[in-house]
Write an enzyme that holds these catalytic residues in place. Sequence first.
Site, mmCIF file in Angstrom:
data_model
loop_
_atom_site.group_PDB
_atom_site.id
_atom_site.type_symbol
_atom_site.label_atom_id
_atom_site.label_comp_id
_atom_site.label_asym_id
_atom_site.label_seq_id
_atom_site.Cartn_x
_atom_site.Cartn_y
_atom_site.Cartn_z
ATOM 1 N N LYS A 1 0.818 -1.223 0.000
ATOM 2 C CA LYS A 1 0.000 0.000 0.000
ATOM 3 C C LYS A 1 0.849 1.269 0.000
ATOM 4 O O LYS A 1 0.402 2.316 -0.441
ATOM 5 C CB LYS A 1 -0.957 -0.019 1.179
HETATM 6 C C1 LIG Z 1 -4.331 -4.590 1.320
HETATM 7 C C2 LIG Z 1 -3.591 -5.843 1.203
HETATM 8 C C3 LIG Z 1 -4.001 -6.861 0.310
HETATM 9 C C4 LIG Z 1 -5.265 -6.765 -0.520
HETATM 10 O O1 LIG Z 1 -5.177 -5.798 -1.549
HETATM 11 P P1 LIG Z 1 -6.494 -5.242 -2.264
HETATM 12 O O2 LIG Z 1 -6.026 -4.129 -3.114
HETATM 13 O O3 LIG Z 1 -7.398 -4.779 -1.152
HETATM 14 O O4 LIG Z 1 -7.095 -6.365 -3.042
HETATM 15 C C5 LIG Z 1 -3.216 -7.997 0.207
HETATM 16 N N1 LIG Z 1 -2.094 -8.147 0.958
HETATM 17 C C6 LIG Z 1 -1.681 -7.197 1.816
HETATM 18 C C7 LIG Z 1 -0.471 -7.441 2.619
HETATM 19 C C8 LIG Z 1 -2.405 -6.005 1.973
HETATM 20 O O5 LIG Z 1 -1.988 -5.076 2.844
#
Ligand SMILES: *Cc1c(COP(=O)(O)O)cnc(C)c1O
Length: 494
Positions: free
Chosen positions: A130
Amino acid sequence: MAYHSTRGAFGIASGQAPQPFSAALLTGLAPDGGLLWPVKIPQVSAQEALQWRHLSYAQLAFAILSKFIDDIDGETLKQLCEKTYRAEVYSHTRATENAADITPLTLLGQEQGAYLSLLALSNGPTLAFKDIAMQLLGNLFEYVLHTQNQTINILGATSGDTGSAAEYAMRGKKGVRVFMLSPYGRMSAFQQAQMFSLQDDNIFNISLHGVFDDCQDLVKRINEDLAFKTRYHIAAVNSINFGRVVAQVVYYWKAWFAATSETAGATSESLAQVSFAVPSGNFGNVLAGHIARRMGLPIRKLIVATNENNVLDTFFRTGVYRVRKSAETQETSSPSMDISKASNFERFVFDLLQQDASRTRQLFEDVEKKGGFDLSSDPAFKRIAEYGFVSGSSTHAHRLAVIRDIAGRYGQIIDPHTADGIKVAREYLEPGIPMVVLETAQPLKFSETIEQALGRPCPRPVNFEGIEALPRRFAQMKADVVALKQYISEHCNE
Ligand SMILES: *Cc1c(COP(=O)(O)O)cnc(C)c1O
């Protein structure tokens, strides 16, 4: 590029002007409850794409983002990309030689005639993918707010990854304050330490006596109070923000160049196909891959990997989308994928229905009223295969086995979310087609599961040693909307 809502607002039939990117950036939901989406997906010719092969990450980000953002002048956007995608920001766990790649691709090995690689997306400050989008959002917000002479107060709820990525991206940014609710005593010690040790004046951690749902509920109630929301410029950086989605498009291109270069072992054919496996929750990450494909990137398969909360896997296999109640959502060892409904999914359906806003509205009203919809006999469902979508899911036992297998076979420790991705990727390997698995977090964040799988704790990079002992700055509060409003009004940007 102009943006309209998946439910019709700002569209041709609405009589309202489509919105520029900066409006899409600052708006959460459209006024009709839909999500913003570009009126047209920009197209990239093979010739143009091949000129991108040797660009740095920041240059590539600029080349791609400038196709979606035309209300920030080119020179400024270029500077914002350079400021965001610097090696120092993305080298929290790795040696600095390949940190300049920002999202380096690591070859694991060959399986069933396919090169299997990991795309490292989690070397940013909070050790989850993120950061890649959120860091850009921080710089975009600061710039757009400054030019519009505005300020905002970001209000969010987190159980871990999103909140910390938002805080590390927004810390010290002018015109932005962050109010982040988290459930008291329910985050891991590492996650608490990461967030609560921030001493920046514009970051406010609020530890709520309650569970995550109570936190979300308070955020929702504040957003329903339009007078309060307007008076205090309340904004959000959750996964429906289109700025986050578009920032994620960049690394699919970057990875494709790496996977089709000779060093990665693929053919040197210029437009070779590559498959991607994406650990998915709110469908933001894999949606970015879909956009890359729609722009012209030759993606063969886009693999949606879920955990036990397999709402999306069920849809891609059957065409039936059925959301769950939060009480039916399982707590798993890949917690960032524990979702009951996928908040970005409406965008995909809108695109699948060739931007038919009234049908999209109807389907998502059915989600509210009847808990889901069924597209299995709709001609649009066939397009899913044309788009290369396939899916699968994993359990806790699968994740432990994959973590153990990857450590034994390749000497790499992976986190449980990435393990979901590898488990499902292995079901779709094809000889000669490189398979890229998106590594969405560092194992260090999920040390308990690693210890369970490997019988030893996860090694900790030096710059994270002792963070649990750092001084903490946070407020505590009961789950009470009046108290929260009071706190925000006393600490916010006017
Ligand atoms: C947020 C997150 C996901 C999921 O991603 P999306 O964009 O919500 O599908 C998967 N793995 C980790 C470690 C995350 O922080």
